[in-house]
Design an enzyme around this catalytic site. Structure first.
Site, short mmCIF file in Angstrom:
data_model
loop_
_atom_site.label_atom_id
_atom_site.label_comp_id
_atom_site.label_asym_id
_atom_site.label_seq_id
_atom_site.Cartn_x
_atom_site.Cartn_y
_atom_site.Cartn_z
N LYS A 83 70.37 67.73 -46.10
CA LYS A 83 69.82 67.98 -44.76
C LYS A 83 69.82 69.48 -44.49
O LYS A 83 70.85 70.14 -44.61
CB LYS A 83 70.71 67.31 -43.72
CG LYS A 83 70.06 66.13 -43.04
CD LYS A 83 71.05 65.52 -42.11
CE LYS A 83 70.39 64.80 -40.99
NZ LYS A 83 71.40 64.29 -40.07
C1 E4P Z 1 70.68 62.17 -37.80
O1 E4P Z 1 70.00 62.51 -38.73
C2 E4P Z 1 71.00 63.07 -36.67
O2 E4P Z 1 71.83 64.10 -37.09
C3 E4P Z 1 71.59 62.30 -35.52
O3 E4P Z 1 70.83 61.12 -35.33
C4 E4P Z 1 71.69 63.11 -34.24
O4 E4P Z 1 72.01 62.26 -33.17
P1 E4P Z 1 72.47 62.81 -31.73
O5 E4P Z 1 71.34 63.54 -31.12
O6 E4P Z 1 72.82 61.56 -30.96
O7 E4P Z 1 73.65 63.70 -31.98
#
Ligand code: E4P
Length: 216
Positions: A83
């Site tokens: 990521k």
């Molecule tokens: C996943 O890839 C993301 O990092 C995650 O869904 C972020 O979620 P949030 O906005 O609830 O922290």
């Protein structure tokens, strides 16, 4: 639409895997920080449980650092996807890593422009954060739909992961918007099973069965 689990909690992943509905996992530094164990131990444990893409995020903000971290993380298991936030240094790293066959999930995407840039750099996955878009008074599901339409229209290779899902109603929203994947927190996955008529139906079937047994 495939379902990924959005967590770094190994127990949650074990349970969801047993239910047979999970095709991958996404983590981020905030999710990893909630766990009591070091992420270097958590990541291989997740890879042993789930046979699908497991996203692990880099912390470096410069190209060299990102590429170094990404290569280390990708070395843990063939299913690890890296990521990387959508930013110039990040997309430069995406180009390098995708050329090496390392899959990258471009994260923190909040616009069609950012998604287009990520796809052009060679992202395997693009993660629009719909909950955070809703938080600022815009419509997250509409952003996911626009990004999916753009990817399809231009026949780009990236898969869209609808991320930052906050409640079960987000899931049909992004499924009908054509998202390839939705990554859901464990709580939302549990909520997806729930319907009062299912609970009532089960109760009635068992009650009727017991009554019939008692009268026979
Ligand atoms: C996943 O890839 C993301 O990092 C995650 O869904 C972020 O979620 P949030 O906005 O609830 O922290």
């Amino acid at each position: 639409m495939k379902l990924f689990l959005d967590t770094a909690n190994v127990e949650e992943i074990k349970q969801a895997t047993d239910w047979g509905v999970i095709s991958g996992v996404t983590t981020n530094p905030s999710l990893a920080a909630k766990e009591n164990e070091d992420f270097s131990k958590i990541l291989p444990a997740i890879c042993n449980l789930v046979d699908g893409p497991i996203s692990a995020e880099v912390i470096s903000m410069d190209y060299e650092g990102m590429v170094k971290e990404a290569r280390e993380l990708a070395g843990v298991h063939k299913n690890v996807a890296i990521k990387i936030p959508v930013m110039p240094e990040g997309l430069k790293a995406v180009k390098t890593l995708s050329a090496e066959g390392i899959r990258v999930n471009v994260t923190l995407v909040f616009s069609v422009n950012q998604a287009l840039l990520a796809a052009r750099a060679g992202a395997a996955f693009i993660s629009p954060f719909l909950g955070r878009i809703d938080d600022i008074g815009q419509t997250g599901v509409a952003l996911v739909r626009d990004i999916v339409d753009m990817i399809d229209l231009h026949e780009l290779d990236a898969e869209v992961i609808a991320a930052s899902i906050r409640h079960p109603e987000h899931v049909p929203g992004v499924a009908l918007a054509g998202s390839h994947i939705a990554t859901v927190p464990f709580k939302v996955l549990e909520q997806m099973f729930k319907h009062p008529l299912t609970d009532q139906g089960i109760e009635k079937f068992l009650e009727d069965w017991k009554k019939a047994q008692a009268s026979n």
